[in-house]
Write a protein that holds these residues in place. Sequence first.
Motif, PDB file in Angstrom:
ATOM      1  N   MET A  29      33.835  27.943  35.580  1.00  7.91           N
ATOM      2  CA  MET A  29      33.214  28.040  36.915  1.00  7.91           C
ATOM      3  C   MET A  29      33.793  29.202  37.716  1.00  7.91           C
ATOM      4  O   MET A  29      33.136  29.748  38.601  1.00  7.91           O
ATOM      5  CB  MET A  29      33.417  26.734  37.687  1.00  7.91           C
ATOM      6  CG  MET A  29      32.555  25.588  37.236  1.00  7.91           C
ATOM      7  SD  MET A  29      30.778  25.882  37.296  1.00  7.91           S
ATOM      8  CE  MET A  29      30.472  25.895  39.034  1.00  7.91           C
ATOM      9  N   GLU A  30      35.028  29.574  37.396  1.00 11.73           N
ATOM     10  CA  GLU A  30      35.675  30.667  38.143  1.00 11.73           C
ATOM     11  C   GLU A  30      35.004  32.009  37.883  1.00 11.73           C
ATOM     12  O   GLU A  30      35.219  32.970  38.634  1.00 11.73           O
ATOM     13  CB  GLU A  30      37.161  30.767  37.778  1.00 11.73           C
ATOM     14  CG  GLU A  30      38.007  29.639  38.321  1.00 11.73           C
ATOM     15  CD  GLU A  30      37.812  28.342  37.566  1.00 11.73           C
ATOM     16  OE1 GLU A  30      37.216  27.420  38.160  1.00 11.73           O
ATOM     17  OE2 GLU A  30      38.207  28.243  36.402  1.00 11.73           O
ATOM     18  N   LEU A  71      43.586  36.009  35.425  1.00 12.31           N
ATOM     19  CA  LEU A  71      43.475  37.095  34.442  1.00 12.31           C
ATOM     20  C   LEU A  71      42.185  36.965  33.626  1.00 12.31           C
ATOM     21  O   LEU A  71      41.487  37.960  33.381  1.00 12.31           O
ATOM     22  CB  LEU A  71      44.691  37.067  33.505  1.00 12.31           C
ATOM     23  CG  LEU A  71      44.793  38.239  32.524  1.00 12.31           C
ATOM     24  CD1 LEU A  71      45.114  39.529  33.261  1.00 12.31           C
ATOM     25  CD2 LEU A  71      45.849  37.948  31.469  1.00 12.31           C
ATOM     26  N   SER A  72      41.870  35.721  33.241  1.00 13.26           N
ATOM     27  CA  SER A  72      40.644  35.530  32.450  1.00 13.26           C
ATOM     28  C   SER A  72      39.402  35.849  33.274  1.00 13.26           C
ATOM     29  O   SER A  72      38.392  36.317  32.734  1.00 13.26           O
ATOM     30  CB  SER A  72      40.581  34.108  31.893  1.00 13.26           C
ATOM     31  OG  SER A  72      40.370  33.194  32.931  1.00 13.26           O
ATOM     32  N   VAL A  73      39.502  35.607  34.581  1.00 11.66           N
ATOM     33  CA  VAL A  73      38.374  35.940  35.468  1.00 11.66           C
ATOM     34  C   VAL A  73      38.172  37.461  35.485  1.00 11.66           C
ATOM     35  O   VAL A  73      37.048  37.958  35.353  1.00 11.66           O
ATOM     36  CB  VAL A  73      38.626  35.408  36.905  1.00 11.66           C
ATOM     37  CG1 VAL A  73      37.541  35.878  37.862  1.00 11.66           C
ATOM     38  CG2 VAL A  73      38.692  33.891  36.897  1.00 11.66           C
ATOM     39  N   ILE A  74      39.286  38.179  35.610  1.00 14.28           N
ATOM     40  CA  ILE A  74      39.207  39.654  35.638  1.00 14.28           C
ATOM     41  C   ILE A  74      38.684  40.185  34.303  1.00 14.28           C
ATOM     42  O   ILE A  74      37.801  41.044  34.250  1.00 14.28           O
ATOM     43  CB  ILE A  74      40.594  40.264  35.958  1.00 14.28           C
ATOM     44  CG1 ILE A  74      40.975  39.906  37.395  1.00 14.28           C
ATOM     45  CG2 ILE A  74      40.579  41.780  35.782  1.00 14.28           C
ATOM     46  CD1 ILE A  74      42.384  40.256  37.752  1.00 14.28           C
ATOM     47  N   GLN A  75      39.215  39.612  33.229  1.00 18.27           N
ATOM     48  CA  GLN A  75      38.781  40.061  31.890  1.00 18.27           C
ATOM     49  C   GLN A  75      37.291  39.802  31.673  1.00 18.27           C
ATOM     50  O   GLN A  75      36.577  40.659  31.141  1.00 18.27           O
ATOM     51  CB  GLN A  75      39.591  39.334  30.815  1.00 18.27           C
ATOM     52  CG  GLN A  75      40.977  39.938  30.622  1.00 18.27           C
ATOM     53  CD  GLN A  75      41.836  39.109  29.692  1.00 18.27           C
ATOM     54  OE1 GLN A  75      41.533  37.951  29.425  1.00 18.27           O
ATOM     55  NE2 GLN A  75      42.926  39.685  29.231  1.00 18.27           N
ATOM     56  N   THR A  76      36.856  38.622  32.119  1.00 16.80           N
ATOM     57  CA  THR A  76      35.432  38.296  31.962  1.00 16.80           C
ATOM     58  C   THR A  76      34.579  39.245  32.787  1.00 16.80           C
ATOM     59  O   THR A  76      33.527  39.718  32.323  1.00 16.80           O
ATOM     60  CB  THR A  76      35.179  36.827  32.402  1.00 16.80           C
ATOM     61  OG1 THR A  76      36.066  35.992  31.685  1.00 16.80           O
ATOM     62  CG2 THR A  76      33.762  36.398  32.147  1.00 16.80           C
TER      63      THR A  76
END
Lengths: 462, 412
Positions: free
Chosen positions: A39-40, A180-185
């Motif tokens: 969801m993020e 970090l996963s949000v930025i990577q996505t």
Amino acid sequence: MKVLDRSINAWQLGILIFILTFANKILVLPSLLYEGAGMEALFALAFLCLCEFALVLLFFFVKKRFPTQSLSQILQQRLGKGFRVVLYVFIMLFFLSKAVLLYNVTYIFFRNLIYKDTSNFLILFCFLPILNHLAICGLRVLGRTAQLFFPVIFGILLFCLIVGLFGINNRPLLFSNSFLSVIQTGARHISPFGDMMFLFLIIDRVKIKDRQWKIVFSLSGIALFFVFVISLIFMLSYTSTCFMHPYAIFEIMSFVKEYGGLGRIDIISMVLIIILAYFHLAIYLKSFMFCFKEVFEKIDQIYGVLTFNFLFVVVVVFFIVNLENAVVFGQEILPYASILPYAILPLILLFCCKNKKGNENADFQKMIKKHQKNIKKPQKNAVFCENEQNFYEKEKQKNVFERKNFEKENKEIVHLGNEKTEKENEKTEIFEQEKPAKKRQNFVRFEKQKNVFLHSGGEVER
Amino acid sequence: MKFFCQQLQKTPMLFVFALMIVFFGFSAVASPAEINQYAVVTAIGIDKAEMEENNEIYELTLLTFVPVAQQSFTEKYKLVNGKGRSISEAMDLAALNIGREVGLSHLKIIVLSKEIVQEGLFKFLDYLLRDAQISASTKVVTTDMQAKQFLETAQKLDNESSIKVSEHILFNSDYIYSTESTLETFFKGTFGPTHTGLMACLSAKSPDEQTMPTAASDMSSGAGGEQQGGSTEEMITQCHVYVFKNEELVVMLGERDMKKVNFVIGDYSNGSIVVRNITDQHFDNANLTFEIFDKSIAYHIVYQNGIPVVSIDTSLTLRLSEVEQENKILQENVELFVIPENVIDALKKKVTNSMAEGIEIMRENQVDMADFYTVLHNNNPKAFHKFLDSLEDPEDYLNRIVFKVNVRIYAK
């Protein structure tokens, strides 16, 4: 073949932006975003939407700074021809890649759901002639066609959103992914964004009044809001099963098809997807043509269309034939191309805006000053008789009057230059159609001279 | 003609349009009707057949809609079989038996036999979740008999009394005794953080009461409405709700147990509550039945010494639907009768006990059917994960959480 790219107004521009905003964003993207960061991922989407809107804002500032100049002129004056050509080659490839990605996703969507046995060539046969026609007819035809379809597109989108709201019945798992996963996505799925670079290619063909900018911003904002809401509804409807449902706008309709008792209303979303696909591809082709024209100045624009067709078919048929390849292409290769709209072009344009060389407004101020200096002044050592004194007074008044007139006219050219020339343009277009080829060439030359002359503060009598 | 050719030369799109008309127009006329190309499958049954050459064989039964041109509207269905080493192969062989391509766009229900469920569900459902044509709202159920046999009964029921199994399941899902059993809800639970999926189990059994809709067992087909006397009569009944965790069948819940669990989950809109042996100024050892009129449920969480305390606040609006007492009938205005406090207290106690039992069922089997994991995580991710880390077995978190139940009853 002559391609007529007449100017478009604020509404047409706004609608083109509205339509282009949905390109590659409402089918596969929401599902991939959820897969990446749950969801993020909505934060990443919101940020990317803001970046897209920032490109529209940048367009606004550049247009204000260079009201009549094209991107090509801006670049050539400040950075030279070589740089301009290289940049245009990259932009050309960027739009070709986007078109390939969009076509693949749309084709696979329709093949999986309806046209199971339909070959790629048959779909290409349905798409390409219409795209070519839209692009060759010119920007204004594209804008007017978009204007015609806008109520249909807007109505269906609204319907999809309202129906989709009934499918939300979940409790999503929030804040389970790292920042970090949000930025990577976000970085991985940046490729569907950056389409607004198209605006800079048509910067000189947009006739827009000061008060009409709100139309452009509103339509752009609404489109981005719709993109966000479609993703939100999709994620809230499916949550952990998003991976099973790759086509967001279709799935949000599909989820409630039985509960609403309305039968297969998901067909409606297919109508929207097909209309949007035509417009998106036509805009990409148009962008490719603009770039082609700038790169190969001496070749007819029709070769741009043919080149696009050839490259498009080759890439679509031989390199990307399934959704996996299309997604890999969109996730692994295209994100690097997004440096162009989000880093290189803004930096170049900011540099051009800072650089006073060739700045239209700065040049114009210089011209006024120069003109003021040239106004006749009385000689210091002159011996005045009464008549001479009167003559001087009259001459002074005349000069003042002339100067005021000049300033007034030039102000109009600065602020309302586009409005003033709009009617003239229409006249010249009619005139242009009537003239035979040789006369038209002379006329074009004359028009170029006139533009140069106007910028140097002169007046033109036709 | 010359003018037309000139126009065509000037406007190439006209040429393209003409070409498309010629191409698609003739191809549309020449190609056979889609209805003759595709078999419209409305139900799939998956069974396990006997092994062949050490290979597992699966039997697929497709309930196929066969369109017949006639004056009156009649839906005719035919059962088609296909056996194969995988679902895909069985599907292909079934298509060969029909002579048409299998179209799954109108698939309403998937029936899995008990053997299949016990063996491992995902092996069979994977094919179906990959097919984009299958809707998320397709029902998926298990049966305690052969799926083929079940579909035969379903077909007969449909032919004779227009009772469709998929509608049956949709209707049941509103009730407190059952659960929603679609592909989407099942996968959502299974792929969610709790890895717990629910699936209804249906059976075709002889009814105890003859008033219920029945289907004759002989193979009569055609327009319904006419009851035919067969040797045995069958009807569709819900026997259990199967609860899966990590792809394995964990527990089978009967209607009463499901009711208790549903009080905690709050996923219902119909049902009834019975309180027994009420004696006061109005009633004499009476059994009162209340229908659920409205409900709301909310979870409130606080942490005490690092342990989550979940307070389940339930509000139920009930309507007195039946009073059962010997030799006496309640002579009160049915609309204006005010439910006495002692009855309200009895209802509270009943619901509270049911909820406690529902929580106990979840705890015993370590199946978080109410998705407390998500509730706790969303409330305070840090505190919850700290709590999970402090546990020896993080899967057993339900047994470590403190539950408090607050019930408010509004009866009318």
